[in-house]
Scaffold this active site. Structure first.
Site, PDB file in Angstrom:
ATOM      1  N   ASP A 356       0.824  -1.199   0.000  1.00 29.18           N
ATOM      2  CA  ASP A 356       0.000   0.000   0.000  1.00 29.18           C
ATOM      3  C   ASP A 356       0.860   1.251   0.000  1.00 29.18           C
ATOM      4  O   ASP A 356       1.837   1.352   0.736  1.00 29.18           O
ATOM      5  CB  ASP A 356      -0.930   0.004   1.207  1.00 29.18           C
ATOM      6  CG  ASP A 356      -2.167  -0.828   0.951  1.00 29.18           C
ATOM      7  OD1 ASP A 356      -2.331  -1.296  -0.178  1.00 29.18           O
ATOM      8  OD2 ASP A 356      -2.970  -0.987   1.883  1.00 29.18           O
ATOM      9  N   THR A 357       0.431   2.221  -0.796  1.00 30.92           N
ATOM     10  CA  THR A 357       1.187   3.438  -1.055  1.00 30.92           C
ATOM     11  C   THR A 357       0.198   4.500  -1.491  1.00 30.92           C
ATOM     12  O   THR A 357      -0.895   4.186  -1.944  1.00 30.92           O
ATOM     13  CB  THR A 357       2.203   3.184  -2.200  1.00 30.92           C
ATOM     14  OG1 THR A 357       3.096   2.143  -1.810  1.00 30.92           O
ATOM     15  CG2 THR A 357       3.012   4.416  -2.544  1.00 30.92           C
ATOM     16  N   VAL A 358       0.581   5.786  -1.383  1.00 22.71           N
ATOM     17  CA  VAL A 358      -0.192   6.827  -2.046  1.00 22.71           C
ATOM     18  C   VAL A 358       0.703   7.554  -3.034  1.00 22.71           C
ATOM     19  O   VAL A 358       1.888   7.754  -2.800  1.00 22.71           O
ATOM     20  CB  VAL A 358      -0.813   7.847  -1.070  1.00 22.71           C
ATOM     21  CG1 VAL A 358      -1.821   7.177  -0.165  1.00 22.71           C
ATOM     22  CG2 VAL A 358       0.236   8.590  -0.267  1.00 22.71           C
TER      23      VAL A 358
END
Length: 537
Positions: A356-358
């Site tokens: 998960d990353t933005v």
């Protein structure tokens, strides 16, 4: 292509003076608000990513790392910043084995490298920003202290990670509601994180790397067997650094990436391999196109697992791996008639599945373009919460190995192999597109799918993001496919020799802004696989 307005979907967003694209609406709004208050694209990006660390807590936060590509208008330059953290000074394979650590586990204190996002924010802000850091953090502080509603994709990811959160007492107390993940619409409040953000706003990065906040993180990690010290955190105050970007010429443009320890060089490899093929007549959603992309990715990810590491401690042969002759040789291994049964040896992979990353991008009225990515790695990182300071700690060190002699073996003050990669496209000395695609190991694959969708197959920015995705997982040895790829295409891929498997959640999420300088337009897109949007004015 013309959009079918009978079908679900969204149009590309147009603007003339400024635009932002992020994975949460409140973060996009924050970026535009900062632009309208006189900030530049970099100010807006920092303000937005700070908000994302509050309202999308499974993906990002101040307990993680960041990378940035920034193209100041009128300079013809792309500035690259590496905000990835290092292992504690005491981290050696021997030290870990003495503690009966035989393998690195994703929820262990030993995979928490020193978070360097805050160091990166301060470095960028002091060098290129117009606004004070305190002002940039106010929207995030408000969201933390007053709470913000949980959105649909965030809720889904949170529910998936609930088991991990239950494994840490502090995380279970603060990030679960009656033992379960909060539901859509729940107003999640984080007062401790708000106080920490206030300390950073007042003291700068020292408010994170020194004093009470650093002491809380160290005490939390050491209670779980970690080797971290307050000295490790103090040294990381200046841990982020500007680095020389890497690039490749492609289709009359230049594609820029951050250099290793990030995996951007594999974007350049993939583009170089694929550019030598004729564009498939059947279009972007065809077995021929996907097959070639799968095979090229298998070769590029093979190289990643063999060579990608911290260039400060290991020689990473970037020039050799991106040499056109080498890429042509790799292209020659790809047959349109069948999948490769075996790859030429270059190294194996024991890396885990998607993370998960933005990612976000901003363009301002002057034409400054910012491509920014911030991450906890896995969903909620290590799952370890420093409760007094409200900092959820990432697990980026899970990218290390304990295999001595391997380029990515854990070592003191070493950065692990990183998956997060912002992208920037330049043409004739001007930025024409900041872009990125989230999704951990998927990112080089995702970026090149997007770039070819747009620049080769002619899809607009939003269509290029929407287009169905697949990924040859190095860890699983199967091609993970999204549900909306036609069955006829999947059948053809199977007959070519690929083992395909449907995935529960879609691959990553992306944003991009195309800068049409002749028309004076900004054209943005944001991934429907996430909760966000692009907005312009």
């Amino acid at each position: 292509m013309k959009r079918d307005f009978h079908a679900p979907g969204r149009s590309a967003v147009y603007g003339t003076r400024g635009m932002a694209a992020t994975s949460m609406p409140i973060a996009t709004f924050t970026a535009l608000e900062m632009l309208q208050r006189g900030g530049n694209a970099l100010d807006a990006a920092i303000a937005a990513v700070a908000v994302l660390g509050v309202v999308e807590p499974q993906s990002t936060g101040i307990g993680g790392d960041c990378f940035c590509l920034y193209a100041p208008a009128g300079t013809g330059r792309v500035i690259a910043m590496n905000g990835s953290g290092r292992a504690p000074a005491a981290s050696t394979p021997e030290a870990l084995r003495s503690r009966q650590v035989g393998t690195l586990e994703p929820t262990s204190a030993h995979v928490v490298t020193i978070p360097t996002a805050v160091s990166g924010w301060e470095l960028l802000n002091k060098t290129y920003g117009r606004k004070e850091l305190d002002e940039l953090l106010r929207p995030a502080i408000r969201c933390a202290e007053e709470g913000w509603p949980v959105h649909a994709r965030v809720a889904a990811d949170w529910a998936t990670a609930a088991g991990k959160l239950r494994g840490n007492e502090a995380s279970a107390r603060r990030f679960l509601v009656d033992g379960e993940a909060p539901r859509i619409g729940h107003r999640f409040v984080q007062p401790e994180l708000g106080r920490t953000l206030r300390a950073i706003g007042t003291k700068g990065a020292r408010g994170f790397y020194e004093g009470e906040v650093a002491a809380d993180m160290v005490a939390t990690l050491r209670a779980l067997g970690g080797l971290h010290t307050e000295e490790d955190f103090a040294r990381s105050l200046r841990g982020a650094e500007f680095v020389e970007p890497i690039k490749t010429a492609w289709r009359g443009m230049e594609v820029y990436q951050c250099p290793p320890n990030g995996s951007g060089l594999h974007v350049l490899q993939l583009l170089g391999i694929l550019e030598g093929f004729e564009t498939p007549e059947a279009g972007p959603i065809s077995a021929e196109r996907y097959h070639r992309h799968i095979e090229a990715a298998r070769l590029a990810y093979r190289d990643r697992d063999a060579f990608l590491a911290d260039p400060a401690q290991v020689d990473v042969p970037v020039e050799a791996l991106t040499d056109p002759a080498y890429l042509a040789a790799l292209r020659g291994l790809i047959s349109d008639e069948r999948a490769m049964k075996l790859l030429p040896p270059a190294g194996g992979s024991d890396l885990a599945k998607h993370k998960d990353t933005v990612y976000l991008c901003v363009v301002d009225e002057e034409g400054n373009a910012c491509s920014f990515i911030n991450s906890l790695f896995e969903s909620f990182g290590s799952g370890i919460l420093a409760e007094k300071s409200g900092v959820m700690l990432h697990n980026r060190g899970y990218g290390f190995r304990l295999q001595e002699g391997h380029p990515n073996c854990i070592a003191p003050d070493k950065r692990p192999m990183h998956t997060i990669i912002p992208g920037m496209v330049m043409k004739d000395g001007e930025a024409i597109m900041p872009y990125g695609v989230m999704g951990g190991h998927f990112q080089p694959m995702g970026q090149t799918l997007f770039l070819t969708n747009h620049f080769e197959f002619g899809l607009d920015v939003q269509e290029a993001i929407d287009c169905p995705r697949l990924f040859p997982s190095p860890a699983k040895g199967v091609v993970e496919v999204e549900r909306n790829i036609p069955s006829t295409v999947l059948d053809r891929l199977s007959r070519l020799g690929h083992e395909v498997a449907l995935i529960d959640k879609p691959h990553g999420g992306g944003q991009a802004i195309f800068i049409d300088r002749k028309a004076g337009l900004l054209v943005g897109g944001s991934d429907p696989r996430k909760d966000g949007c692009a907005l312009g004015f």
